[in-house]
Design a protein around this motif. Structure first.
Motif, PDB file in Angstrom:
ATOM      1  N   GLY A 263       0.770  -1.238   0.000  1.00 48.08           N
ATOM      2  CA  GLY A 263       0.000   0.000   0.000  1.00 48.08           C
ATOM      3  C   GLY A 263       0.794   1.277   0.000  1.00 48.08           C
ATOM      4  N   GLY A 264       2.105   1.198   0.140  1.00 51.24           N
ATOM      5  CA  GLY A 264       2.902   2.414   0.186  1.00 51.24           C
ATOM      6  C   GLY A 264       3.189   2.960  -1.200  1.00 51.24           C
ATOM      7  N   GLY A 265       3.900   4.067  -1.236  1.00 51.10           N
ATOM      8  CA  GLY A 265       4.275   4.668  -2.506  1.00 51.10           C
ATOM      9  C   GLY A 265       4.105   6.161  -2.483  1.00 51.10           C
ATOM     10  N   LEU A 266       4.628   6.784  -3.521  1.00 47.70           N
ATOM     11  CA  LEU A 266       4.597   8.247  -3.624  1.00 47.70           C
ATOM     12  C   LEU A 266       3.154   8.745  -3.752  1.00 47.70           C
ATOM     13  CD1 LEU A 266       6.172  10.924  -3.956  1.00 47.70           C
ATOM     14  CD2 LEU A 266       6.167  10.467  -6.427  1.00 47.70           C
TER      15      LEU A 266
ATOM     16  N   SER B 136      -4.503  10.197  -0.604  1.00 42.50           N
ATOM     17  CA  SER B 136      -4.828   9.119   0.320  1.00 42.50           C
ATOM     18  C   SER B 136      -4.063   7.853  -0.029  1.00 42.50           C
ATOM     19  CB  SER B 136      -6.334   8.810   0.265  1.00 42.50           C
ATOM     20  OG  SER B 136      -7.102   9.912   0.685  1.00 42.50           O
ATOM     21  N   LEU B 137      -3.834   7.061   0.987  1.00 45.33           N
ATOM     22  CA  LEU B 137      -3.249   5.731   0.817  1.00 45.33           C
ATOM     23  C   LEU B 137      -3.875   4.813   1.858  1.00 45.33           C
ATOM     24  CD1 LEU B 137       0.622   6.249   0.423  1.00 45.33           C
ATOM     25  CD2 LEU B 137      -0.964   5.441  -1.343  1.00 45.33           C
ATOM     26  N   ARG B 138      -3.873   3.531   1.544  1.00 41.25           N
ATOM     27  CA  ARG B 138      -4.304   2.534   2.525  1.00 41.25           C
ATOM     28  C   ARG B 138      -3.192   1.509   2.673  1.00 41.25           C
ATOM     29  NH1 ARG B 138      -9.010  -2.095   2.375  1.00 41.25           N
ATOM     30  NH2 ARG B 138      -9.712  -1.864   4.548  1.00 41.25           N
ATOM     31  N   LEU B 139      -2.586   1.474   3.840  1.00 39.80           N
ATOM     32  CA  LEU B 139      -1.517   0.529   4.118  1.00 39.80           C
ATOM     33  C   LEU B 139      -2.110  -0.755   4.696  1.00 39.80           C
ATOM     34  CD1 LEU B 139       1.102   2.899   5.803  1.00 39.80           C
ATOM     35  CD2 LEU B 139       0.673   2.482   3.367  1.00 39.80           C
ATOM     36  N   SER B 140      -1.493  -1.873   4.360  1.00 42.97           N
ATOM     37  CA  SER B 140      -1.963  -3.168   4.855  1.00 42.97           C
ATOM     38  C   SER B 140      -0.807  -3.995   5.384  1.00 42.97           C
ATOM     39  CB  SER B 140      -2.637  -3.960   3.724  1.00 42.97           C
ATOM     40  OG  SER B 140      -3.736  -3.278   3.197  1.00 42.97           O
TER      41      SER B 140
ATOM     42  N   ASN C  38     -12.344  -8.606   9.593  1.00 39.03           N
ATOM     43  CA  ASN C  38     -13.149  -9.361  10.551  1.00 39.03           C
ATOM     44  C   ASN C  38     -12.434 -10.600  11.066  1.00 39.03           C
ATOM     45  OD1 ASN C  38     -15.262  -7.548  10.401  1.00 39.03           O
ATOM     46  ND2 ASN C  38     -16.356  -8.700   8.827  1.00 39.03           N
ATOM     47  N   ALA C  39     -11.636 -11.204  10.228  1.00 42.20           N
ATOM     48  CA  ALA C  39     -10.908 -12.412  10.627  1.00 42.20           C
ATOM     49  C   ALA C  39      -9.664 -12.078  11.440  1.00 42.20           C
ATOM     50  CB  ALA C  39     -10.514 -13.214   9.394  1.00 42.20           C
ATOM     51  N   ARG C  40      -9.404 -10.781  11.541  1.00 40.63           N
ATOM     52  CA  ARG C  40      -8.236 -10.313  12.303  1.00 40.63           C
ATOM     53  C   ARG C  40      -6.946 -10.939  11.768  1.00 40.63           C
ATOM     54  NH1 ARG C  40      -7.995  -7.305  17.261  1.00 40.63           N
ATOM     55  NH2 ARG C  40      -6.108  -7.817  18.425  1.00 40.63           N
ATOM     56  N   THR C  41      -6.808 -10.926  10.461  1.00 40.20           N
ATOM     57  CA  THR C  41      -5.578 -11.403   9.841  1.00 40.20           C
ATOM     58  C   THR C  41      -4.785 -10.262   9.224  1.00 40.20           C
ATOM     59  OG1 THR C  41      -6.654 -11.785   7.703  1.00 40.20           O
ATOM     60  CG2 THR C  41      -6.621 -13.632   9.268  1.00 40.20           C
ATOM     61  N   THR C  42      -5.431  -9.123   9.024  1.00 40.98           N
ATOM     62  CA  THR C  42      -4.781  -7.994   8.351  1.00 40.98           C
ATOM     63  C   THR C  42      -5.057  -6.714   9.112  1.00 40.98           C
ATOM     64  OG1 THR C  42      -5.076  -9.088   6.207  1.00 40.98           O
ATOM     65  CG2 THR C  42      -4.525  -6.746   6.176  1.00 40.98           C
ATOM     66  N   ILE C  43      -4.009  -5.916   9.289  1.00 38.62           N
ATOM     67  CA  ILE C  43      -4.108  -4.619   9.944  1.00 38.62           C
ATOM     68  C   ILE C  43      -4.033  -3.557   8.861  1.00 38.62           C
ATOM     69  CG2 ILE C  43      -3.138  -3.109  11.714  1.00 38.62           C
ATOM     70  CD1 ILE C  43      -1.558  -5.589  12.721  1.00 38.62           C
ATOM     71  N   PHE C  44      -4.922  -2.578   8.920  1.00 36.30           N
ATOM     72  CA  PHE C  44      -4.953  -1.518   7.925  1.00 36.30           C
ATOM     73  C   PHE C  44      -4.658  -0.168   8.569  1.00 36.30           C
ATOM     74  CE2 PHE C  44      -6.647  -4.190   4.690  1.00 36.30           C
ATOM     75  CZ  PHE C  44      -7.576  -5.031   5.293  1.00 36.30           C
ATOM     76  N   LEU C  45      -4.144   0.734   7.760  1.00 32.70           N
ATOM     77  CA  LEU C  45      -4.038   2.139   8.147  1.00 32.70           C
ATOM     78  C   LEU C  45      -4.511   2.957   6.955  1.00 32.70           C
ATOM     79  CD1 LEU C  45      -3.202   4.087  10.432  1.00 32.70           C
ATOM     80  CD2 LEU C  45      -1.006   4.335   9.231  1.00 32.70           C
ATOM     81  N   GLN C  46      -5.708   3.497   7.057  1.00 32.44           N
ATOM     82  CA  GLN C  46      -6.232   4.383   6.020  1.00 32.44           C
ATOM     83  C   GLN C  46      -5.716   5.785   6.297  1.00 32.44           C
ATOM     84  OE1 GLN C  46      -8.202   3.779   3.255  1.00 32.44           O
ATOM     85  NE2 GLN C  46      -7.881   5.946   2.769  1.00 32.44           N
ATOM     86  N   MET C  47      -5.072   6.382   5.318  1.00 34.56           N
ATOM     87  CA  MET C  47      -4.471   7.694   5.492  1.00 34.56           C
ATOM     88  C   MET C  47      -5.072   8.648   4.472  1.00 34.56           C
ATOM     89  SD  MET C  47      -0.502   6.749   6.316  1.00 34.56           S
ATOM     90  CE  MET C  47      -0.087   6.314   4.636  1.00 34.56           C
ATOM     91  N   ASP C  48      -5.726   9.673   4.948  1.00 34.62           N
ATOM     92  CA  ASP C  48      -6.346  10.687   4.102  1.00 34.62           C
ATOM     93  C   ASP C  48      -5.741  12.051   4.387  1.00 34.62           C
ATOM     94  OD1 ASP C  48      -9.406   8.992   4.853  1.00 34.62           O
ATOM     95  OD2 ASP C  48      -8.224   8.813   3.010  1.00 34.62           O
TER      96      ASP C  48
ATOM     97  N   ILE D 252       6.867   0.257   5.561  1.00 30.25           N
ATOM     98  CA  ILE D 252       6.300   0.643   4.268  1.00 30.25           C
ATOM     99  C   ILE D 252       6.657   2.104   4.023  1.00 30.25           C
ATOM    100  CG2 ILE D 252       4.199   0.851   2.889  1.00 30.25           C
ATOM    101  CD1 ILE D 252       2.848  -1.075   4.885  1.00 30.25           C
ATOM    102  N   GLN D 253       7.303   2.374   2.922  1.00 22.40           N
ATOM    103  CA  GLN D 253       7.719   3.749   2.619  1.00 22.40           C
ATOM    104  C   GLN D 253       6.542   4.547   2.083  1.00 22.40           C
ATOM    105  OE1 GLN D 253      11.335   4.888   1.112  1.00 22.40           O
ATOM    106  NE2 GLN D 253      12.502   3.095   1.771  1.00 22.40           N
ATOM    107  N   VAL D 254       6.348   5.709   2.653  1.00 27.37           N
ATOM    108  CA  VAL D 254       5.293   6.614   2.211  1.00 27.37           C
ATOM    109  C   VAL D 254       5.899   8.000   2.019  1.00 27.37           C
ATOM    110  CG1 VAL D 254       3.069   7.660   2.732  1.00 27.37           C
ATOM    111  CG2 VAL D 254       3.523   5.290   3.410  1.00 27.37           C
TER     112      VAL D 254
END
Length: 111
Positions: A8-11, A17-21, A73-83, A105-107
């Motif tokens: 999910g990273g990148g320039l 916005s970006l969504r990191l996973s 919901n399965a609690r297998t992935t953590i997200f960070l929504q960045m706006d 993750i580089q942002v």
């Protein structure tokens, strides 16, 4: 040892916005809190956000209202929504639970 698959990273331009996973190899036990940190260039690592066992999320003041931590919901992935990203948001972002850490993750935020 647990590993994350990060994405999910990148320039991104300021205001974007970006969504990191961070995908774990299995379900993350519900007793663990989930946390995102970041390390801006030439600065120390700093805490960004935490999701507690009860689902309550807390944030450092500078990101409140712009960043959102969550898990599937399965609690297998953590997200960070960045706006509404700012140039000051430029950093390496890293997820964590227990003693498990992502690689980072580089942002870069730049016009």
């Amino acid at each position: 040892q647990e590993r994350f698959v990060e994405s999910g990273g990148g320039l991104v331009q300021p205001g974007g916005s970006l969504r990191l996973s961070c995908a774990a190899s299995g379900t993350i036990d519900s007793s663990f809190i989930l946390t995102w940190y970041r390390q801006p260039p030439a600065r120390q690592r700093e805490w960004v956000a935490t999701m507690h066992e009860n689902g309550v999320a807390v944030y450092t003041d500078s990101v409140t209202g712009r960043l959102s931590i969550s898990a599937d919901n399965a609690r297998t992935t953590i997200f960070l929504q960045m706006d509404s990203l700012k140039t000051q948001s430029t950093a390496i972002y890293c997820c964590s639970y227990g003693i498990t850490w992502g690689q980072g993750i580089q942002v870069p935020v730049s016009s």
